[in-house]
Design a protein around this motif. Structure first.
Motif, short mmCIF file in Angstrom:
data_model
loop_
_atom_site.label_atom_id
_atom_site.label_comp_id
_atom_site.label_asym_id
_atom_site.label_seq_id
_atom_site.Cartn_x
_atom_site.Cartn_y
_atom_site.Cartn_z
N TRP A 109 0.83 -1.20 0.00
CA TRP A 109 0.00 0.00 0.00
C TRP A 109 0.87 1.26 0.00
CZ3 TRP A 109 -4.77 1.41 -1.04
CH2 TRP A 109 -5.77 0.45 -1.06
N ALA A 110 1.94 1.25 0.78
CA ALA A 110 2.85 2.40 0.80
C ALA A 110 3.47 2.60 -0.58
CB ALA A 110 3.94 2.19 1.86
N MET A 111 3.84 1.51 -1.24
CA MET A 111 4.42 1.61 -2.59
C MET A 111 3.47 2.27 -3.57
SD MET A 111 6.20 -2.15 -2.73
CE MET A 111 7.63 -2.54 -1.72
N LEU A 112 2.22 1.84 -3.55
CA LEU A 112 1.25 2.40 -4.50
C LEU A 112 0.94 3.86 -4.20
CD1 LEU A 112 -0.57 1.91 -6.93
CD2 LEU A 112 -2.37 1.17 -5.35
N ILE A 113 0.82 4.20 -2.93
CA ILE A 113 0.51 5.58 -2.55
C ILE A 113 1.67 6.50 -2.89
CG2 ILE A 113 0.03 7.11 -0.60
CD1 ILE A 113 -1.50 4.76 0.67
N VAL A 114 2.87 6.06 -2.61
CA VAL A 114 4.05 6.88 -2.93
C VAL A 114 4.18 7.06 -4.44
CG1 VAL A 114 6.58 6.93 -2.92
CG2 VAL A 114 5.33 6.37 -0.83
N GLY A 115 4.02 5.99 -5.20
CA GLY A 115 4.16 6.07 -6.64
C GLY A 115 3.02 6.81 -7.30
N VAL A 137 6.03 12.31 1.31
CA VAL A 137 5.56 12.29 -0.07
C VAL A 137 4.14 12.86 -0.16
CG1 VAL A 137 4.88 10.79 -1.98
CG2 VAL A 137 7.05 10.41 -0.82
N LEU A 138 3.28 12.49 0.78
CA LEU A 138 1.91 12.98 0.74
C LEU A 138 1.83 14.48 0.98
CD1 LEU A 138 0.02 10.11 2.60
CD2 LEU A 138 0.06 10.60 0.16
#
Length: 323
Positions: free
Chosen positions: A236-242, A295-296
């Motif tokens: 989930w962190a990977m998708l949100i960051v990307g 990132v957010l």
């Protein structure tokens, strides 16, 4: 020394790209359709164990050991994980996002318990070893072996990216985005939202199962500890960051977050005494959380995520095509 660095770089990228495959599967479910799946670890585990059972040599006290080619194991992993996703989706896809999250988390817990207790199939807590690795004949040369594995996994990622990009731009992908943005409006246009959501959930689960198979054969060993809930958090962190909704973002986020994870693990090993490393390992989660927050704050939509303007433009173009 240089060859060792290159070999480690190839190993790092190979692991990152296996997570990129999982992230692409989640992007189909969440980024394109808005399906909140928090049972990712369970679907990845099903794919890993399916491929392991199909491709490992026969073992006297365990079911499986069919000694089939690796490619058959990968296809079987995607098929079984996809069928499981379809079965679960058929029962739960009508639920609201929060209830769907609870249901998928329950699936992951169930899979975890099965891995631990079905010893005659999964090997229990000891897992399954001697999983055949592609290009095993090159293991004597660590650099060639790592590069060969990297090439195979990179090819899988490229093929998936091309296929998913094509689907995203197709009428099917536009319907998924319409359902994500306003399901009621999509239904008034004659689109059966439940059917499309089920298709997306099944496709995403199959991709996650394929990723689990890739990881299993790349590492050569699997156990229940490999599929703890932390895996779901990582993806989930990977998708949100990307950037949710972007296949390119799913891949970039996987590489960046896995890099931060590996860097924090190296820091723990280098600077924390051995007797305190188990406790200090939680710093990895803290590092990912801090990176995610930064990132957010900087780019709420992620590195390559869709903006509100781009979504409106896509819907406008879709309407223009229909007219």
């Amino acid at each position: 020394m240089t060859l060792d660095i290159l070999a480690y770089g190839a190993f790092f990228l190979s692991m990152a790209l296996t997570y990129a495959i999982i992230s692409l599967g989640l992007n189909v479910q969440w980024g394109m359709t808005g399906l909140f799946n928090v049972g990712i670890a369970g679907f990845v585990a099903v794919g890993a164990y399916t491929s392991a059972l199909l491709t490992t040599p026969p073992v006297a006290d365990r079911f499986g050991g069919f000694d089939l080619p690796v490619i058959i194991g990968w296809l079987g992993a995607a098929l079984v994980a996809g069928l499981l996703s379809f079965a679960i989706g058929a029962l739960t896809i009508r639920l609201r996002s929060d209830y769907l999250a609870i249901a998928t988390f329950g699936v992951a817990v169930t899979v975890q318990l099965c891995m631990l207790n079905l010893q005659g199939v999964t090997g229990g807590a000891f897992g399954i070893g001697f999983i055949p690795r592609p290009f095993a004949s090159l293991q004597g040369n660590s650099l060639l072996f790592s590069l060969a594995n990297l090439a195979v996994i990179a090819l899988v990622v490229v093929l998936l990216h091309v296929a998913l990009q094509h689907l995203a731009k197709s009428p099917w992908g536009r319907v998924l985005r319409a359902i994500r943005e306003d399901e009621i409006a999509a239904q008034t246009l004659g689109k059966r939202a439940i059917r499309f959501r089920l298709q997306a959930f099944t496709l995403g689960g199959a991709i996650m199962g394929l990723a689990g198979a890739c990881q299993a054969h790349f590492i050569g060993f699997i156990a229940p500890d490999n599929y703890m809930p932390i895996l779901t958090f990582q993806v989930w962190a990977m998708l949100i960051v990307g950037g949710s909704g972007s296949n390119r973002g799913a891949i970039a986020g996987a590489v960046l977050v896995w890099g931060l994870w590996a860097l924090s693990a190296a820091a723990v090993s280098a600077f924390i005494p051995a007797d305190q490393q188990a406790r200090a390992a939680s710093l990895q989660i803290v590092a990912i959380g801090v990176g995610l927050c930064l990132v957010l704050l900087w780019r709420p939509q992620g590195l390559f995520g869709e903006t509100a303007a781009s979504i409106r433009l896509a819907l406008k173009r879709s309407t223009a095509r229909k007219e």
